[in-house]
Design an enzyme around this catalytic site. Structure first.
Site, PDB file in Angstrom:
ATOM      1  N   TYR A 128      62.708 -56.713  29.155  1.00 51.61           N
ATOM      2  CA  TYR A 128      63.364 -57.798  29.023  1.00 51.61           C
ATOM      3  C   TYR A 128      62.696 -58.997  29.642  1.00 51.61           C
ATOM      4  O   TYR A 128      62.127 -60.096  29.138  1.00 51.61           O
ATOM      5  CB  TYR A 128      64.886 -57.792  28.931  1.00 51.61           C
ATOM      6  CG  TYR A 128      65.829 -57.430  27.894  1.00 51.61           C
ATOM      7  CD1 TYR A 128      65.392 -56.593  26.971  1.00 51.61           C
ATOM      8  CD2 TYR A 128      67.088 -57.753  28.061  1.00 51.61           C
ATOM      9  CE1 TYR A 128      66.269 -56.087  25.948  1.00 51.61           C
ATOM     10  CE2 TYR A 128      68.041 -57.258  27.009  1.00 51.61           C
ATOM     11  CZ  TYR A 128      67.529 -56.479  26.000  1.00 51.61           C
ATOM     12  OH  TYR A 128      68.481 -56.106  25.034  1.00 51.61           O
ATOM     13  N   GLU A 244      75.144 -52.628  29.179  1.00 56.63           N
ATOM     14  CA  GLU A 244      74.580 -52.414  30.603  1.00 56.63           C
ATOM     15  C   GLU A 244      75.377 -52.700  31.633  1.00 56.63           C
ATOM     16  O   GLU A 244      75.537 -51.882  32.396  1.00 56.63           O
ATOM     17  CB  GLU A 244      73.333 -53.380  30.423  1.00 56.63           C
ATOM     18  CG  GLU A 244      72.582 -53.129  31.519  1.00 56.63           C
ATOM     19  CD  GLU A 244      71.427 -54.156  31.800  1.00 56.63           C
ATOM     20  OE1 GLU A 244      70.975 -54.818  30.878  1.00 56.63           O
ATOM     21  OE2 GLU A 244      70.702 -54.219  32.714  1.00 56.63           O
TER      22      GLU A 244
HETATM   23  C1  LIG Z   1      65.451 -53.723  41.133  1.00 58.68           C
HETATM   24  C2  LIG Z   1      65.407 -54.255  39.769  1.00 58.68           C
HETATM   25  C3  LIG Z   1      65.294 -53.617  38.348  1.00 58.68           C
HETATM   26  C4  LIG Z   1      65.182 -54.300  37.326  1.00 58.68           C
HETATM   27  N1  LIG Z   1      64.929 -53.544  36.064  1.00 58.68           N
HETATM   28  C5  LIG Z   1      64.789 -54.229  35.078  1.00 58.68           C
HETATM   29  C6  LIG Z   1      64.338 -53.592  34.042  1.00 58.68           C
HETATM   30  O1  LIG Z   1      64.277 -52.332  33.733  1.00 58.68           O
HETATM   31  N2  LIG Z   1      64.049 -54.393  32.692  1.00 58.68           N
HETATM   32  C7  LIG Z   1      64.229 -55.612  32.660  1.00 58.68           C
HETATM   33  O2  LIG Z   1      63.915 -56.163  31.639  1.00 58.68           O
HETATM   34  N3  LIG Z   1      64.482 -56.303  33.808  1.00 58.68           N
HETATM   35  C8  LIG Z   1      64.951 -55.633  35.174  1.00 58.68           C
HETATM   36  N4  LIG Z   1      65.140 -56.368  36.117  1.00 58.68           N
HETATM   37  C9  LIG Z   1      65.386 -57.884  36.149  1.00 58.68           C
HETATM   38  C10 LIG Z   1      66.585 -58.293  36.134  1.00 58.68           C
HETATM   39  O3  LIG Z   1      67.435 -58.337  35.005  1.00 58.68           O
HETATM   40  C11 LIG Z   1      66.529 -59.833  36.765  1.00 58.68           C
HETATM   41  O4  LIG Z   1      65.977 -59.936  37.956  1.00 58.68           O
HETATM   42  C12 LIG Z   1      67.605 -60.862  36.629  1.00 58.68           C
HETATM   43  O5  LIG Z   1      68.080 -61.050  35.396  1.00 58.68           O
HETATM   44  C13 LIG Z   1      67.520 -62.136  37.656  1.00 58.68           C
HETATM   45  O6  LIG Z   1      66.372 -62.736  36.916  1.00 58.68           O
HETATM   46  P1  LIG Z   1      65.062 -63.352  37.961  1.00 58.68           P
HETATM   47  O7  LIG Z   1      64.804 -62.565  38.948  1.00 58.68           O
HETATM   48  O8  LIG Z   1      64.118 -63.956  37.001  1.00 58.68           O
HETATM   49  O9  LIG Z   1      65.772 -64.358  39.038  1.00 58.68           O
HETATM   50  P2  LIG Z   1      65.985 -66.088  38.522  1.00 58.68           P
HETATM   51  O10 LIG Z   1      66.612 -66.224  37.148  1.00 58.68           O
HETATM   52  O11 LIG Z   1      64.721 -66.797  38.651  1.00 58.68           O
HETATM   53  O12 LIG Z   1      67.236 -66.375  39.343  1.00 58.68           O
HETATM   54  C14 LIG Z   1      66.899 -66.813  40.858  1.00 58.68           C
HETATM   55  C15 LIG Z   1      68.229 -67.175  41.634  1.00 58.68           C
HETATM   56  O13 LIG Z   1      68.848 -68.355  40.953  1.00 58.68           O
HETATM   57  C16 LIG Z   1      70.035 -67.790  40.462  1.00 58.68           C
HETATM   58  N5  LIG Z   1      70.347 -68.542  39.178  1.00 58.68           N
HETATM   59  C17 LIG Z   1      69.410 -68.746  38.020  1.00 58.68           C
HETATM   60  N6  LIG Z   1      69.865 -69.618  37.331  1.00 58.68           N
HETATM   61  C18 LIG Z   1      71.239 -69.885  37.637  1.00 58.68           C
HETATM   62  C19 LIG Z   1      72.415 -70.580  36.989  1.00 58.68           C
HETATM   63  N7  LIG Z   1      72.054 -71.138  35.651  1.00 58.68           N
HETATM   64  N8  LIG Z   1      73.429 -70.462  37.546  1.00 58.68           N
HETATM   65  C20 LIG Z   1      73.724 -70.307  38.965  1.00 58.68           C
HETATM   66  N9  LIG Z   1      72.649 -69.503  39.571  1.00 58.68           N
HETATM   67  C21 LIG Z   1      71.436 -69.306  38.717  1.00 58.68           C
HETATM   68  C22 LIG Z   1      70.172 -66.592  40.119  1.00 58.68           C
HETATM   69  O14 LIG Z   1      71.295 -65.919  40.193  1.00 58.68           O
HETATM   70  C23 LIG Z   1      69.258 -65.934  41.517  1.00 58.68           C
HETATM   71  O15 LIG Z   1      70.017 -65.813  42.533  1.00 58.68           O
HETATM   72  C24 LIG Z   1      65.378 -55.607  37.434  1.00 58.68           C
HETATM   73  C25 LIG Z   1      65.543 -56.475  38.596  1.00 58.68           C
HETATM   74  C26 LIG Z   1      65.586 -55.798  39.705  1.00 58.68           C
HETATM   75  C27 LIG Z   1      65.557 -56.524  41.011  1.00 58.68           C
END
Ligand SMILES: Cc1cc2nc3c(=O)[nH]c(=O)nc-3n(C[C@H](O)[C@H](O)[C@H](O)COP(=O)(O)OP(=O)(O)OC[C@H]3O[C@@H](n4cnc5c(N)ncnc54)[C@H](O)[C@@H]3O)c2cc1C
Length: 396
Positions: A128, A244
């Protein structure tokens, strides 16, 4: 609403316990309880033992090979597995892509993939997230362009959990860039062995290789691997996310870790007395236990409404469950004190059986603490879940 277990539920629990006593290999149990590193083979071995019993996919309908359990029975199974210390049955196949295939896949996809997911013939991972498309998932850029009987996929996924072992990845891809961003996304099943796919490790805070970057360079995917309709993938993606988040509450695992914390705090001494008898520390443990019991009751209340698909309450369970997991590791680290500092990754393979100082159980705790920072991020960050709760549950 009656939240007590019935006599039938208790009899079912006995049946599950008898199975786990007889079938859970002691070496796997010891690894899980000691927070050692689990290999691919460990996960697959346990999945197949559960599958032989017909219990690897508790939520599946019987027509696809599920055991036909109700939600309380599924909860008891998970609770008992966590208590015993089984490896997790990884959710990517069984609980994520399978419900999407059942609900939206073709007859051929159901006939081919579902039995293979059940028997763990394929290791699945989730494609994703992309750089810049995590919380704002609909902004994803990986493209799939149709050429005859194939899609040509180009782009990058990131944070792909255990993708280094995967045979298959389910991916969200952009099939139309000219429409509103949610409307141009499709859901593709991609064979990880296809030419043009590169998997690169991302090393986490605890020095473990748990997540990856996955690159697609002109990867040819047969059109039969499209799930449902082209450009309708966002609907399927949201359907999957509810599944999930319900699993992320992890009440059973937290109960096991709470018991481990209490044992550790009984062995650690402060001023000559067990740390668990220190009033300040005992109050912290008691608070955490109350939070965990409240979460369990909330899970049971959700289960009582089992006829409804997982809704926004899944977000509530995710937020509280992940916070509790983090609080537990914080208290474990506090209990272990300096003994948790000299972290030796060789311990995780059973090669360094003793902590450099203090209690043996302290050896993996710093790594475990660092690893658990992920729980408030993955599965949709807690900030985003709180937005969902305020809008959809509190109506703010
Ligand atoms: C260990 C681990 C395993 C994972 N495994 C998978 C996997 O197998 N497959 C997969 O597809 N993904 C996976 N993920 C991805 C995970 O779903 C994303 O990290 C998560 O959705 C957050 O997205 P981002 O890292 O891009 O952070 P960002 O979206 O860049 O966010 C950064 C910060 O800003 C905050 N923020 C962003 N938008 C808003 C808003 N509108 N309001 C308030 N706060 C906000 C967030 O909460 C966060 O604190 C994994 C992540 C981790 C850390």
């Amino acid at each position: 609403m009656d939240l007590n277990y019935s006599a039938e539920d208790e009899a079912f629990r006995d049946q599950v316990r008898a199975f786990l006593d007889a079938e859970l290999p002691p070496d796997l149990q010891a690894k899980v309880r000691a927070h050692l590193r689990l290999t691919k083979d460990d996960y697959v071995r346990w999945h197949r033992i559960a599958a032989r019993q017909g219990w690897a996919a508790p939520a599946w309908p019987t027509e696809y090979g599920g055991p036909g359990w109700n939600a309380t029975q599924r909860h008891i199974w998970e609770d008992e597995c966590a208590r015993a210390g089984t490896p997790r049955i990884l959710p990517f196949g069984v609980n994520m892509v399978a419900p999407v295939i059942m609900a939206f896949g073709s007859a051929e996809q159901k006939a081919y993939y579902l039995p293979r997911i059940l028997s763990c013939a394929d290791w699945w991972c989730q494609g994703y997230s992309e750089p810049g498309s995590g919380s704002d998932l609909a902004s994803l850029k990986t493209t799939a362009v149709r050429e005859g009987e194939h899609y040509i996929v180009n782009g990058q996924k990131t944070w792909t959990t255990l993708g280094q072992y995967a045979d298959m990845i389910f991916c969200l891809v952009r099939t139309d860039a000219t429409v509103r961003k949610q409307e141009g996304i499709s859901f593709l099943l991609i064979d990880m062995h296809t030419p043009g796919i590169t998997v690169r490790p991302i090393i986490m805070l605890d020095e473990e290789h748990e997540v990856n970057e996955v690159f697609f360079d002109n990867v040819k995917v047969p059109v039969q691997n499209l799930v449902g309709k082209e450009n309708k993938g966002w609907t399927y993606a949201k359907y999957l996310l509810g599944h999930e988040r319900t699993g992320i509450a992890a009440v059973g695992v937290s109960k096991r870790e709470l018991a481990a914390l209490k044992k550790l705090a009984m062995r650690q001494l402060k001023h000559g007395k067990p740390l668990l008898e220190d009033p300040l520390f005992a109050a912290k443990v008691a608070n955490l236990e109350i939070e965990l019991m409240a979460l369990e009751v909330t899970v049971l209340r959700t289960i009582a409404q089992e006829d409804q698909a997982p809704g926004p309450q899944a977000s509530l369970l995710k937020v509280r469950g992940s916070e509790i997991q983090q609080m537990l590791t914080e208290l474990m680290l506090e209990a272990a004190g300096p003994a948790a500092l000299p972290f030796d990754p060789a311990y995780l393979d059973g090669e360094a059986p003793h902590a450099a100082g203090g209690d043996d159980a302290a050896a993996p705790l710093a790594g475990y603490y660092f690893n658990t920072r992920k729980t408030t991020i993955y599965g949709g960050s807690n900030e985003i879940q709180k937005n969902i709760i305020t809008q959809m549950i509190l109506g703010l």
